[in-house]
Design a protein around this motif. Sequence first.
Motif, PDB file in Angstrom:
ATOM      1  N   GLU A  21      -2.354  30.781  20.553  1.00 48.43           N
ATOM      2  CA  GLU A  21      -2.477  29.512  21.165  1.00 48.43           C
ATOM      3  C   GLU A  21      -1.836  28.500  19.954  1.00 48.43           C
ATOM      4  O   GLU A  21      -0.972  27.548  20.552  1.00 48.43           O
ATOM      5  N   MET A  81      -6.432  35.213  20.576  1.00 45.40           N
ATOM      6  CA  MET A  81      -6.077  33.818  21.475  1.00 45.40           C
ATOM      7  C   MET A  81      -5.673  32.719  20.320  1.00 45.40           C
ATOM      8  O   MET A  81      -4.922  32.120  20.898  1.00 45.40           O
ATOM      9  N   MET A  82      -6.549  32.372  19.402  1.00 45.39           N
ATOM     10  CA  MET A  82      -6.243  31.333  18.738  1.00 45.39           C
ATOM     11  C   MET A  82      -4.891  31.499  17.909  1.00 45.39           C
ATOM     12  O   MET A  82      -4.083  30.343  17.886  1.00 45.39           O
ATOM     13  N   LEU A 135      -4.255  28.895  27.780  1.00 41.30           N
ATOM     14  CA  LEU A 135      -4.930  29.762  26.885  1.00 41.30           C
ATOM     15  C   LEU A 135      -5.850  28.856  26.232  1.00 41.30           C
ATOM     16  O   LEU A 135      -6.792  29.181  25.613  1.00 41.30           O
ATOM     17  N   ALA A 136      -5.660  27.439  26.004  1.00 39.90           N
ATOM     18  CA  ALA A 136      -6.519  26.578  25.669  1.00 39.90           C
ATOM     19  C   ALA A 136      -7.951  26.567  26.680  1.00 39.90           C
ATOM     20  O   ALA A 136      -9.076  26.559  25.967  1.00 39.90           O
ATOM     21  N   THR A 188       1.376  28.649  28.899  1.00 40.07           N
ATOM     22  CA  THR A 188       0.712  29.486  27.904  1.00 40.07           C
ATOM     23  C   THR A 188      -0.180  28.484  26.917  1.00 40.07           C
ATOM     24  O   THR A 188      -1.455  28.930  26.894  1.00 40.07           O
ATOM     25  N   HIS A 189       0.190  27.556  26.475  1.00 40.68           N
ATOM     26  CA  HIS A 189      -0.497  26.718  25.714  1.00 40.68           C
ATOM     27  C   HIS A 189      -1.707  25.978  26.614  1.00 40.68           C
ATOM     28  O   HIS A 189      -2.805  25.913  25.920  1.00 40.68           O
ATOM     29  N   GLU A 190      -1.263  25.739  27.594  1.00 43.39           N
ATOM     30  CA  GLU A 190      -2.563  24.879  28.353  1.00 43.39           C
ATOM     31  C   GLU A 190      -3.322  25.947  28.724  1.00 43.39           C
ATOM     32  O   GLU A 190      -4.885  25.486  28.722  1.00 43.39           O
ATOM     33  N   ILE A 229      -9.859  29.967  25.790  1.00 46.98           N
ATOM     34  CA  ILE A 229     -10.396  29.949  24.713  1.00 46.98           C
ATOM     35  C   ILE A 229     -11.753  29.118  24.556  1.00 46.98           C
ATOM     36  O   ILE A 229     -12.888  29.430  24.314  1.00 46.98           O
ATOM     37  N   GLY A 259       1.443  26.100  20.574  1.00 43.46           N
ATOM     38  CA  GLY A 259       1.500  24.608  20.229  1.00 43.46           C
ATOM     39  C   GLY A 259       2.637  24.158  19.448  1.00 43.46           C
ATOM     40  O   GLY A 259       3.421  23.129  19.636  1.00 43.46           O
TER      41      GLY A 259
END
Length: 180
Positions: free
Chosen positions: A104, A100-101, A148-149, A144-146, A152, A108
């Motif tokens: 992410e 996930m990181m 997934l944050a 996806t970025h938002e 996480i 980003g």
Amino acid sequence: MKLGAEAQTVRHYDGVTRALHWLMAAQIVAQFVLALIWDDVGEDLGHSLVRLHVSLGVCLIVTLVLRIVWRSVFSLSPTETLPRMQVKLSHGVHHLLYTMMVVELAAGLSKRWARGRTVDVFGLIHIPSPFTYAPDLRPIISFTHEWLAWAIIILAAGHGLMALFHHFVLRDGVLRRMTG
């Protein structure tokens, strides 16, 4: 080195592994908090926080790469004393967090580049996009970025709560492996 590691009894992670773990935890929380507050602090400060978020994101990439390399080459895992299913679940959660990181951080960078901007690192390094993005990808990348944050943060919070459960309820030394 891992040579002969199977014969060694290790009760704690090494200092570098622990330092990288806690550094990443702090960086992830800082990134998340910056993203939560930058819309609420005024335009000028908000833009500065976005720039800081981007710069710290690149630092987080470096930390993640160092952590993966260190763990792969040098780090010894503590001797497992947990039931097999708990070990498998723990390893699964760790692999999921790493995956996930990576996604992410890639999202980003892609979010920045899809908007036609460079990734600026503290105003010293400017990384242009190596790709061309179709405009219709921008909302997908942002989504996806938002989200997934959030995923996480939720998974990491669960990870932390389980460590506390092991420490205070099971009293099995799991948390002490990462605290020294």
